[in-house]
Write a protein that holds these residues in place. Sequence first.
Motif, mmCIF file in Angstrom:
data_model
loop_
_atom_site.group_PDB
_atom_site.id
_atom_site.type_symbol
_atom_site.label_atom_id
_atom_site.label_comp_id
_atom_site.label_asym_id
_atom_site.label_seq_id
_atom_site.Cartn_x
_atom_site.Cartn_y
_atom_site.Cartn_z
ATOM 1 N N ASN A 213 0.848 -1.181 0.000
ATOM 2 C CA ASN A 213 0.000 0.000 0.000
ATOM 3 C C ASN A 213 0.886 1.234 0.000
ATOM 4 O O ASN A 213 2.111 1.145 -0.056
ATOM 5 N N ASN A 214 0.265 2.396 0.061
ATOM 6 C CA ASN A 214 1.071 3.592 -0.143
ATOM 7 C C ASN A 214 1.913 3.984 1.069
ATOM 8 O O ASN A 214 3.102 4.206 0.935
ATOM 9 N N PRO A 215 1.360 4.030 2.296
ATOM 10 C CA PRO A 215 2.199 4.535 3.380
ATOM 11 C C PRO A 215 3.019 3.479 4.117
ATOM 12 O O PRO A 215 4.051 3.816 4.690
ATOM 13 N N ASP A 216 2.579 2.223 4.128
ATOM 14 C CA ASP A 216 3.139 1.261 5.080
ATOM 15 C C ASP A 216 4.112 0.303 4.417
ATOM 16 O O ASP A 216 3.710 -0.586 3.662
ATOM 17 N N GLY A 217 5.388 0.463 4.727
ATOM 18 C CA GLY A 217 6.387 -0.431 4.169
ATOM 19 C C GLY A 217 6.137 -1.878 4.508
ATOM 20 O O GLY A 217 6.391 -2.780 3.703
ATOM 21 N N TRP A 218 5.611 -2.116 5.716
ATOM 22 C CA TRP A 218 5.416 -3.505 6.130
ATOM 23 C C TRP A 218 4.298 -4.195 5.358
ATOM 24 O O TRP A 218 4.071 -5.388 5.538
ATOM 25 N N SER A 219 3.580 -3.454 4.514
ATOM 26 C CA SER A 219 2.525 -4.094 3.724
ATOM 27 C C SER A 219 3.072 -4.660 2.410
ATOM 28 O O SER A 219 2.311 -5.129 1.580
ATOM 29 N N ALA A 220 4.414 -4.605 2.222
ATOM 30 C CA ALA A 220 4.988 -5.071 0.952
ATOM 31 C C ALA A 220 4.873 -6.585 0.824
ATOM 32 O O ALA A 220 5.225 -7.334 1.733
ATOM 33 N N PHE A 221 4.427 -7.013 -0.345
ATOM 34 C CA PHE A 221 4.354 -8.442 -0.678
ATOM 35 C C PHE A 221 5.772 -8.968 -0.887
ATOM 36 O O PHE A 221 6.619 -8.273 -1.448
ATOM 37 N N ASN A 222 6.028 -10.176 -0.458
ATOM 38 C CA ASN A 222 7.352 -10.766 -0.659
ATOM 39 C C ASN A 222 7.274 -11.878 -1.692
ATOM 40 O O ASN A 222 6.589 -12.876 -1.476
ATOM 41 N N GLY A 223 7.953 -11.663 -2.810
ATOM 42 C CA GLY A 223 7.944 -12.692 -3.848
ATOM 43 C C GLY A 223 7.963 -12.039 -5.212
ATOM 44 O O GLY A 223 8.334 -10.872 -5.359
ATOM 45 N N LYS A 224 7.558 -12.790 -6.207
ATOM 46 C CA LYS A 224 7.596 -12.294 -7.584
ATOM 47 C C LYS A 224 6.172 -11.950 -8.029
ATOM 48 O O LYS A 224 5.221 -12.644 -7.669
ATOM 49 N N ILE A 225 6.095 -10.895 -8.833
ATOM 50 C CA ILE A 225 4.804 -10.486 -9.390
ATOM 51 C C ILE A 225 4.938 -10.437 -10.904
ATOM 52 O O ILE A 225 5.883 -9.835 -11.433
ATOM 53 N N GLY A 226 4.009 -11.079 -11.599
ATOM 54 C CA GLY A 226 3.977 -11.031 -13.058
ATOM 55 C C GLY A 226 2.840 -10.134 -13.523
ATOM 56 O O GLY A 226 2.651 -9.034 -13.006
ATOM 57 N N ASP A 227 2.046 -10.611 -14.465
ATOM 58 C CA ASP A 227 0.951 -9.795 -15.012
ATOM 59 C C ASP A 227 -0.074 -9.469 -13.931
ATOM 60 O O ASP A 227 -0.365 -10.296 -13.059
ATOM 61 N N VAL A 228 -0.612 -8.248 -14.036
ATOM 62 C CA VAL A 228 -1.641 -7.807 -13.096
ATOM 63 C C VAL A 228 -2.789 -7.177 -13.890
ATOM 64 O O VAL A 228 -2.543 -6.348 -14.782
ATOM 65 N N PHE A 229 -4.009 -7.572 -13.585
ATOM 66 C CA PHE A 229 -5.200 -6.968 -14.199
ATOM 67 C C PHE A 229 -6.132 -6.488 -13.092
ATOM 68 O O PHE A 229 -6.426 -7.245 -12.163
ATOM 69 N N LEU A 230 -6.581 -5.239 -13.209
ATOM 70 C CA LEU A 230 -7.571 -4.712 -12.266
ATOM 71 C C LEU A 230 -8.774 -4.223 -13.083
ATOM 72 O O LEU A 230 -8.632 -3.334 -13.926
ATOM 73 N N TYR A 231 -9.925 -4.815 -12.825
ATOM 74 C CA TYR A 231 -11.158 -4.489 -13.562
ATOM 75 C C TYR A 231 -12.119 -3.724 -12.664
ATOM 76 O O TYR A 231 -12.223 -4.019 -11.469
#
Length: 1004
Positions: free
Chosen positions: A930-948
Amino acid sequence: MNNTQISFILLLLALFTICNLHEASANDYYNSSRSPLIETPFVRLPLGSVKADGWLEQQLTLQKDGLTGHAEELYGDIGDSAWTGGSNDSWERGPYYAKGLIPLAYILNDSALITKAQKWIDSVINSQRADGDFGPRNKNWWPNMIVLYYMRDFYEVTGDTRIIPFMEKYFDFQLNNLPSHSLESESGWAKARGGDNIDTVLWLYNETGDPDLLDLADLLDGQTNDWASYYADGTGDNSYPEHIVNNNQGLKRPVLWYLRSDDAADRDAFMNATGKDGWLMQTCGRIDDMWNGTEPLTDLGSTQGTELCAIVERILSNSIALRVLGTPAIGDQMEKVAYNALPGDLKHDIKGLRYYSLVNAPKNTNENLGFQQNGDGHNAVCPSPHSGYGCCRSNFHFGWPKFVQHMWMGTSDNGLAVAAYGPSQVTATVGNGVQVTIDQVTDYPFRDTITLNITTASSVSFPLKLRIPGWCDNAEIKVNESTMTGVNSDTYYTIDRSWSNGDSVNITFPMKIKSSVWINNSIGLQRGPLVYSLLIEESWTETASYLDGLFKTEEIRPASAWNYGLNIADLDNPDADITVVESAMPTQPFKASDAPVKLVLNAKKVLTWGDFRTHLPGRATEPPLSPLVSNEPNEQVTLIPFGSTEIRTTYFPYVGKDDDSRFKFPISAKAVYGGSISPFGTEIFEPGADKTYTISTLSGCTIKSVIVDGVDVGAVSSYTFNNLSPAPHTIIAKFNVTVSNGSIPRPADILLACDSDDLPDSGVIDSWATAVPAGDTLVKIETPEVEIIDGKKFVDNSYFEYDGFRYKQYSESIPCTGASAIAVVKPIHGDNTPAWTSIVDVFYDRLVLGMQLNTNKVVIRRNGSWVSSNVVIPDNKTTILSLIVQPTGQCKVYADGVEIISDNSTSDMTALVPYSNGEDFTSYINIGRNNPDGWSAFNGKIGDVFLYKTALTTSERQDLEAYIIAKLLGNSSLKYDSDLNGDGRVDLDDFALFARDWLKTTHL
Ligand SMILES: [Zn+2]
């Protein structure tokens, strides 16, 4: 109360009787429900009515000589508080401290503390403005709630005539201003904690009868969290309900509102939350009756923590609930929290405290604990005047004083009731107006006998109500020398008689040892209200000191073994194998070396246990699944009260012979792509149970095989475990799969799409061009990097580096008809325990597709609330996660096509609305955190992303998932190039089998 007021009440009573409405009866001497508020069995005695004696008084004295007496020197945000004219903190820190200082000062009747207290009263009164608001900030709803608590206390003990007009004027201000500036618009904390405000409003209403105060209470109620529904089933319109402090503090709100609503849901909320069968105790309950939460609620783990703020708030909430409901179990809980969790989180000299209390804490070191708040240590479990975030060191001061204040209560029939046993003295007016003093002479809870000595100038009739604890089956009560009959466990026993000077009541509560079963079938032991923990030799190291060495930060390491399994033959009768050893009562019983009661029993070392976690060296590993066999020799171990330990083991593996009916074992059910198994995930069952699983297929797929405990049972569509054996079980369904090449559905409804092919070729990513809308970019946060895996680009997004991306800021809501978020991930778990991390995060947690770092369980968030799957995504497994939110708010999540979450949210989704807390960070869409919280970072790999901005249908979702698979498969250097389904071709079907095969790991 004057005669006019009494006449008025009598008139009201007569009217209500005629109208057949609820009747409010009142204690004649103390603040009692005034109509139309419903009658309460008990009433609050004014601060100063109850004094502490013996070991209990010693706790208050230690606070005076320790952290409370020196808080203004130790802490700038208290000593230089804006609340007393200084330049430091203008929010909760100072009020928190004064809320404890004032009852401490007056219970001890200590002139130095009373002088200090006066400053906090006078500065608040002098700060009141013409409009009625007060304090250093305008409309400071939440901190002002804390101040109102201690203004009330101060009024009760001093009768200061400034206080009632001060409160009336402020409540008038609230009545005029809350409609346009709600609790939530000050802060989510005010919305969560509005029950505190209602408490003092209803108290003043009982004092003055001003009907405007009921209007204010109604207004506050409407703006406060819907805690009753949350405690029942986790639903409702709530701000931070999972926050461990809110969660314990909010308990007072439904019971207080029950006074006004007379609604069974409000009445029952307290026990729904705290009862052992309630969902909170079932998901994160502890042996000390607290919940685990660091800071969000976590789970049943033995090395999860609960926060000191939550412990003291829980004591206060219980005192209110007991007054309103009269339920003896609420008093049992109050003692349990005060006599275990509270001292267990304080250093024995109360010159240090811990931010978090852990059930199993074999060491207190400033190492990584992995908790969401202060995850990197900050002395969160080390005794120190500075431990963790600064709330607890400010707030804990009221724990012991407010416990003492509420140990005795008045009754609605002008008597007295014991809320909690312990050395104390109450002085109160009873019966027809005679003041009596009752000395409670006892070393309880370290001993099982209590004597109540009555002092009265003249004989007086009044009911004396004694709480008979639920854990005690054979309580004995003698009045003078005559034995009472009909004394039953878990009730209030009433002695209604004429009492004379010198009368005494002798009580014995025989304490049997009771075992209870916790995580992985581990065993905890209690005797009476005390929980017992292993006595571990301690090695102390000073790491910092303050005020010329009077206060220290220290680390404690074990100097003896802590990895024992208990060898008790019959867990239903542990007394048979345990010796109770009593020694003389010391000044401070909550000190390991002086513990006045010990349990001695046989135990064996468990060599498969006893490690600290690899990535979180501050925390022990969980006890292994019991029962288990240890070939180590029997050793005699000593257990002492939990509250007497600084470091401890409390949940032990079991190495005895008992086939206890409370032991439960997991069945883990999984399905590979192509269909589903129901129920999916891991559930816990009692041995002997029967459990049926059904297997169904996606269109075009067939069942290939079902594997039960490693054995292929064939292509069955249903399987039943009969008479489950006491061991873990697994069931896995495999399918023959057909997959199309897929397509991207409904491109016009895509809000944001990122194609991993558009990533730079290597290195840290400064920007990621969006595929839709064309021409935009995601901007990096910290240092996400490109990683190429099997020729395919991914974002390497590190939790530990707070990586992620920010997308553009929205000033207005986005109309939508539901929403869909689809992302390719390869998670890597870590031991830190944020409740969630964000893969896709819309408007600061208004809509999140994410994952728990420590478990790899998928998490979704809607408007702050969150729900997780019980399904774990294996590390490094390429997984397509699809979150589909219907316009009604109903959410489902699919992992590689398998439904893993179904949540019926109460809020619809017809617009994506930037979270309006006045902060600029809430209006972004983010990927990876999320925008303010560093601890909300996902750990791992991210590929394609779709938001509808729409809810994809099942076939649309499957088309998109197939498209993504086809893209992944289209890469030339795939290593999974074997003909897995044996049809003579290497194609999409084989990829599906590989990429979606839950069997590739043993990760549960
Ligand atoms: Zn705190």
